[in-house]
Design a protein around this motif. Structure first.
Motif, PDB file in Angstrom:
ATOM      1  N   TYR A  49       1.582   2.817  -1.906  1.00 40.67           N
ATOM      2  CA  TYR A  49       0.831   2.151  -0.843  1.00 40.67           C
ATOM      3  C   TYR A  49       0.500   0.703  -1.218  1.00 40.67           C
ATOM      4  O   TYR A  49       0.095   0.428  -2.339  1.00 40.67           O
ATOM      5  CB  TYR A  49      -0.472   2.900  -0.566  1.00 40.67           C
ATOM      6  CG  TYR A  49      -0.300   4.388  -0.404  1.00 40.67           C
ATOM      7  CD1 TYR A  49       0.524   4.913   0.593  1.00 40.67           C
ATOM      8  CD2 TYR A  49      -0.941   5.279  -1.249  1.00 40.67           C
ATOM      9  CE1 TYR A  49       0.694   6.284   0.733  1.00 40.67           C
ATOM     10  CE2 TYR A  49      -0.786   6.650  -1.119  1.00 40.67           C
ATOM     11  CZ  TYR A  49       0.039   7.144  -0.125  1.00 40.67           C
ATOM     12  OH  TYR A  49       0.208   8.498   0.008  1.00 40.67           O
ATOM     13  N   GLY A  50       0.677  -0.190  -0.253  1.00 37.40           N
ATOM     14  CA  GLY A  50       0.296  -1.577  -0.484  1.00 37.40           C
ATOM     15  C   GLY A  50       1.443  -2.542  -0.217  1.00 37.40           C
ATOM     16  O   GLY A  50       2.353  -2.264   0.554  1.00 37.40           O
ATOM     17  N   TYR A  51       1.410  -3.658  -0.875  1.00 40.58           N
ATOM     18  CA  TYR A  51       2.382  -4.731  -0.668  1.00 40.58           C
ATOM     19  C   TYR A  51       2.966  -5.150  -2.015  1.00 40.58           C
ATOM     20  O   TYR A  51       2.463  -4.794  -3.088  1.00 40.58           O
ATOM     21  CB  TYR A  51       1.710  -5.938  -0.001  1.00 40.58           C
ATOM     22  CG  TYR A  51       0.647  -6.588  -0.868  1.00 40.58           C
ATOM     23  CD1 TYR A  51       0.954  -7.671  -1.684  1.00 40.58           C
ATOM     24  CD2 TYR A  51      -0.663  -6.088  -0.886  1.00 40.58           C
ATOM     25  CE1 TYR A  51      -0.010  -8.244  -2.497  1.00 40.58           C
ATOM     26  CE2 TYR A  51      -1.634  -6.658  -1.684  1.00 40.58           C
ATOM     27  CZ  TYR A  51      -1.298  -7.728  -2.500  1.00 40.58           C
ATOM     28  OH  TYR A  51      -2.261  -8.295  -3.309  1.00 40.58           O
ATOM     29  N   SER A  52       4.030  -5.922  -1.964  1.00 37.01           N
ATOM     30  CA  SER A  52       4.705  -6.382  -3.177  1.00 37.01           C
ATOM     31  C   SER A  52       4.783  -7.902  -3.200  1.00 37.01           C
ATOM     32  O   SER A  52       5.172  -8.525  -2.211  1.00 37.01           O
ATOM     33  CB  SER A  52       6.128  -5.809  -3.254  1.00 37.01           C
ATOM     34  OG  SER A  52       6.104  -4.398  -3.277  1.00 37.01           O
ATOM     35  N   ASN A  53       4.399  -8.486  -4.318  1.00 40.87           N
ATOM     36  CA  ASN A  53       4.606  -9.920  -4.534  1.00 40.87           C
ATOM     37  C   ASN A  53       5.982 -10.194  -5.119  1.00 40.87           C
ATOM     38  O   ASN A  53       6.506 -11.290  -4.968  1.00 40.87           O
ATOM     39  CB  ASN A  53       3.541 -10.478  -5.488  1.00 40.87           C
ATOM     40  CG  ASN A  53       2.169 -10.556  -4.854  1.00 40.87           C
ATOM     41  OD1 ASN A  53       2.045 -10.731  -3.647  1.00 40.87           O
ATOM     42  ND2 ASN A  53       1.130 -10.422  -5.664  1.00 40.87           N
ATOM     43  N   ASP A 104      10.038  -8.535  -6.344  1.00 43.94           N
ATOM     44  CA  ASP A 104      11.066  -7.498  -6.284  1.00 43.94           C
ATOM     45  C   ASP A 104      11.383  -7.103  -7.725  1.00 43.94           C
ATOM     46  O   ASP A 104      12.115  -7.805  -8.428  1.00 43.94           O
ATOM     47  CB  ASP A 104      12.314  -8.015  -5.577  1.00 43.94           C
ATOM     48  CG  ASP A 104      13.411  -6.957  -5.475  1.00 43.94           C
ATOM     49  OD1 ASP A 104      13.162  -5.800  -5.887  1.00 43.94           O
ATOM     50  OD2 ASP A 104      14.513  -7.293  -5.010  1.00 43.94           O
ATOM     51  N   LYS A 133       9.430   0.689  -6.980  1.00 43.42           N
ATOM     52  CA  LYS A 133       8.598   0.821  -5.782  1.00 43.42           C
ATOM     53  C   LYS A 133       7.130   0.511  -6.072  1.00 43.42           C
ATOM     54  O   LYS A 133       6.239   0.973  -5.368  1.00 43.42           O
ATOM     55  CB  LYS A 133       8.742   2.229  -5.203  1.00 43.42           C
ATOM     56  CG  LYS A 133      10.173   2.570  -4.784  1.00 43.42           C
ATOM     57  CD  LYS A 133      10.274   3.963  -4.213  1.00 43.42           C
ATOM     58  CE  LYS A 133      11.716   4.338  -3.905  1.00 43.42           C
ATOM     59  NZ  LYS A 133      12.336   3.442  -2.906  1.00 43.42           N
ATOM     60  N   LYS A 147       3.549  -1.224  -6.134  1.00 48.91           N
ATOM     61  CA  LYS A 147       2.802  -1.902  -5.074  1.00 48.91           C
ATOM     62  C   LYS A 147       1.479  -2.447  -5.624  1.00 48.91           C
ATOM     63  O   LYS A 147       0.980  -2.002  -6.650  1.00 48.91           O
ATOM     64  CB  LYS A 147       2.485  -0.932  -3.925  1.00 48.91           C
ATOM     65  CG  LYS A 147       3.675  -0.206  -3.336  1.00 48.91           C
ATOM     66  CD  LYS A 147       4.602  -1.146  -2.589  1.00 48.91           C
ATOM     67  CE  LYS A 147       5.747  -0.377  -1.941  1.00 48.91           C
ATOM     68  NZ  LYS A 147       6.708  -1.278  -1.266  1.00 48.91           N
ATOM     69  N   ASN A 148       0.927  -3.404  -4.895  1.00 53.47           N
ATOM     70  CA  ASN A 148      -0.449  -3.840  -5.114  1.00 53.47           C
ATOM     71  C   ASN A 148      -1.303  -3.194  -4.033  1.00 53.47           C
ATOM     72  O   ASN A 148      -1.040  -3.378  -2.846  1.00 53.47           O
ATOM     73  CB  ASN A 148      -0.580  -5.364  -5.022  1.00 53.47           C
ATOM     74  CG  ASN A 148       0.188  -6.069  -6.127  1.00 53.47           C
ATOM     75  OD1 ASN A 148       0.252  -5.585  -7.252  1.00 53.47           O
ATOM     76  ND2 ASN A 148       0.769  -7.213  -5.811  1.00 53.47           N
ATOM     77  N   THR A 149      -2.280  -2.420  -4.437  1.00 49.82           N
ATOM     78  CA  THR A 149      -3.087  -1.651  -3.486  1.00 49.82           C
ATOM     79  C   THR A 149      -4.485  -2.259  -3.394  1.00 49.82           C
ATOM     80  O   THR A 149      -5.362  -1.934  -4.182  1.00 49.82           O
ATOM     81  CB  THR A 149      -3.187  -0.178  -3.913  1.00 49.82           C
ATOM     82  OG1 THR A 149      -1.880   0.312  -4.214  1.00 49.82           O
ATOM     83  CG2 THR A 149      -3.809   0.681  -2.830  1.00 49.82           C
ATOM     84  N   ASN A 204       2.415  -3.804  -8.838  1.00 44.05           N
ATOM     85  CA  ASN A 204       3.587  -4.655  -8.638  1.00 44.05           C
ATOM     86  C   ASN A 204       3.506  -5.889  -9.533  1.00 44.05           C
ATOM     87  O   ASN A 204       4.495  -6.269 -10.170  1.00 44.05           O
ATOM     88  CB  ASN A 204       3.696  -5.061  -7.163  1.00 44.05           C
ATOM     89  CG  ASN A 204       4.911  -5.935  -6.894  1.00 44.05           C
ATOM     90  OD1 ASN A 204       4.787  -7.138  -6.683  1.00 44.05           O
ATOM     91  ND2 ASN A 204       6.099  -5.339  -6.900  1.00 44.05           N
ATOM     92  N   GLU A 222      -6.516 -11.727  -5.487  1.00 42.80           N
ATOM     93  CA  GLU A 222      -6.301 -10.574  -6.357  1.00 42.80           C
ATOM     94  C   GLU A 222      -7.160 -10.727  -7.604  1.00 42.80           C
ATOM     95  O   GLU A 222      -6.821 -11.481  -8.525  1.00 42.80           O
ATOM     96  CB  GLU A 222      -4.817 -10.469  -6.732  1.00 42.80           C
ATOM     97  CG  GLU A 222      -3.911 -10.226  -5.537  1.00 42.80           C
ATOM     98  CD  GLU A 222      -2.436 -10.320  -5.885  1.00 42.80           C
ATOM     99  OE1 GLU A 222      -1.604  -9.907  -5.043  1.00 42.80           O
ATOM    100  OE2 GLU A 222      -2.096 -10.817  -6.973  1.00 42.80           O
TER     101      GLU A 222
END
Length: 248
Positions: free
Chosen positions: A175-179, A181, A185, A187-189, A203, A220
């Protein structure tokens, strides 16, 4: 009210030493410190984690495996190979126990450069020691719990160390987004990361695995990093300069 304070203190102190000592020191060696100070941190990790004490050597080896094989079939706790968090946690516990009891020989690159203290590591992981901590928790609740529902917090305190790990491993890779690649998989939640003291910036951490600051963008905030900077300033620890391309 006393039970709530006790629970929150246990939550954040246990989590602090998991991220500061087990994760950032034992697994990644983000800082150096004299042997005496290392032993103090080791002992405080044992006390704050209590019944769910995590052996630093086993933690370091398994975490290094996680970075090397992130979200592949060799990852010891990727959420993408289990139907729910309980199955993932059970598999994680089995893998951890193998390293804890030295039943599994890790790859050479995952060995060494982690803290060991035979006395604490042996007795801290012993079932009798865990039972003693559980009885202390029960006694505290019996003395200060004023409502029945407060007892619902007790099971959480008993398994707090593995619970922290389960939250990070499950949420931080789903769950979350990625800064960045990173080829996995992670993520930053946010915004719940504050409750995990920076650990859910997965991430960022997988991109910069030996950087002591897990936050990379202005919003962050890694609350443990300023503590480490202060410890560095007063010479309790010495922060290591991150090495590009190095996992640990």
């Amino acid at each position: 009210m006393i039970i709530i304070i006790f629970f929150l203190a246990h939550w954040f102190l246990s989590l602090f030493f998991q991220t500061f000592y087990l994760h950032r020191y034992a697994a990644h060696k983000m800082y150096s410190t004299p042997k005496f100070t290392e032993r103090v941190f080791h002992f405080l990790t044992f006390v704050t984690q209590g019944s769910s004490f995590l052996n630093p050597r086993a933690y370091a080896i398994m975490h290094r495996e996680h970075h090397a094989y992130s979200d592949t079939e060799k990852d010891p706790h990727s959420p993408h190979f289990f139907t729910d968090v309980f199955q993932m946690s059970w598999n994680t516990a089995l893998s951890f126990r193998e390293h804890e009891r030295r039943l599994k020989e890790p790859e050479q690159r995952f060995k060494g450069n982690y803290p060991e203290w035979h006395l604490i590591d042996y007795y801290g992981s012993h079932n009798l020691t865990r039972l003693c901590f559980i009885l202390l928790y029960i006694a505290f609740y019996a003395a200060f719990a004023t409502h029945w529902w407060l007892w619902l917090l007790l099971p959480v305190q008993i398994v707090m160390g593995p619970l922290h790990g389960a939250i990070v491993n499950w949420c931080g890779h789903k769950y979350g987004y990625s800064n960045y690649d990173n080829g996995d998989k992670s993520k930053n939640t946010t915004p719940i990361d504050f409750l995990m003291l920076g650990e859910l910036f997965q991430n960022n951490h997988h991109k910069h695995p030996n950087s002591p600051n897990f936050g990379k963008r202005w919003f962050e905030i890694d609350p443990v990093y300023p503590v480490m900077k202060l410890m560095h300033y007063v010479r309790i620890i010495k922060l290591r300069k991150p090495v590009a391309g190095s996992l640990f």
